[in-house]
Scaffold this motif. Sequence first.
Motif, short mmCIF file in Angstrom:
data_model
loop_
_atom_site.label_atom_id
_atom_site.label_comp_id
_atom_site.label_asym_id
_atom_site.label_seq_id
_atom_site.Cartn_x
_atom_site.Cartn_y
_atom_site.Cartn_z
N TYR A 124 -0.93 1.95 7.22
CA TYR A 124 -1.23 0.62 6.68
C TYR A 124 -1.02 -0.46 7.73
O TYR A 124 -1.64 -1.53 7.67
CB TYR A 124 -0.38 0.36 5.43
CG TYR A 124 -0.99 0.98 4.20
CD1 TYR A 124 -2.06 0.37 3.55
CD2 TYR A 124 -0.53 2.20 3.72
CE1 TYR A 124 -2.65 0.95 2.44
CE2 TYR A 124 -1.12 2.79 2.61
CZ TYR A 124 -2.18 2.16 1.98
OH TYR A 124 -2.78 2.75 0.89
N GLY A 159 0.76 -1.23 0.00
CA GLY A 159 0.00 0.00 0.00
C GLY A 159 0.80 1.29 0.00
O GLY A 159 0.53 2.20 -0.79
N VAL A 190 -7.32 5.06 5.16
CA VAL A 190 -5.90 5.20 5.48
C VAL A 190 -5.44 6.63 5.19
O VAL A 190 -4.76 7.27 6.01
CB VAL A 190 -5.05 4.19 4.68
CG1 VAL A 190 -3.57 4.53 4.78
CG2 VAL A 190 -5.30 2.78 5.17
N ILE A 208 -8.56 2.16 1.49
CA ILE A 208 -7.42 3.05 1.28
C ILE A 208 -7.84 4.49 1.58
O ILE A 208 -7.05 5.28 2.12
CB ILE A 208 -6.86 2.89 -0.14
CG1 ILE A 208 -6.29 1.47 -0.31
CG2 ILE A 208 -5.79 3.95 -0.43
CD1 ILE A 208 -5.67 1.19 -1.65
#
Length: 209
Positions: free
Chosen positions: A89, A64, A193, A190
């Motif tokens: 992550y 990631g 994140v 994501i």
Amino acid sequence: FEVLMGLEGEDYAFGAPYCVRGIELITGALTTAMREPENDDARFRIALGTDLGGCALMIGATNGAHLNSFSLTDLLSHGRACAVMNPYYTVLFASAIEEKLRLVGEAYAKAGFSAADFSQLAGRELGIEVARSMHRLATMIGFPTTLEEIEGFTEHHVTKILTAAKNPKLEAKLKAMPVPIGADMVDRYIGSVVAAARGGDFSLIETIG
């Protein structure tokens, strides 16, 4: 660290020592090298640690943070962008990589960046303590821990990160993550994140795994 996150089976047995020892060497020597630039022992340990990182990259894959870093290269070098994103992550994948996070946490504890008993932590709690350990090291050396600290960061970069992650040409990167992510999951996971990385709020991350 990213390689360690994704290793499985025989690759894990073979590659984990390279990853963990590299992390131990660097976390144990970095603050000394910053304080004493001419300290040959600290410089040697960092050099050896980075060599082990190179060995690790020949065994496994990144995930990631590397994927996101290419959307931040107008602000940061590739490596610095990865370093900013990796703690977040850690929390995203915490439930799926507990054994690996305990190894990393213990390396940070040996270097004085955590007082936690990582054998007693699990899941999201474990991931957050490892991430906080990473932030303690970063803070000690004057390294940014959030995207908002980086001059020039804007909403445009958030869009770039999420758009790039959905690019069909990069699907292999999503599938190589510790928990494979489809393009339809990018905004949720994501996105969480990136939202957390903006201001350092781990509570915004949706743990997966």
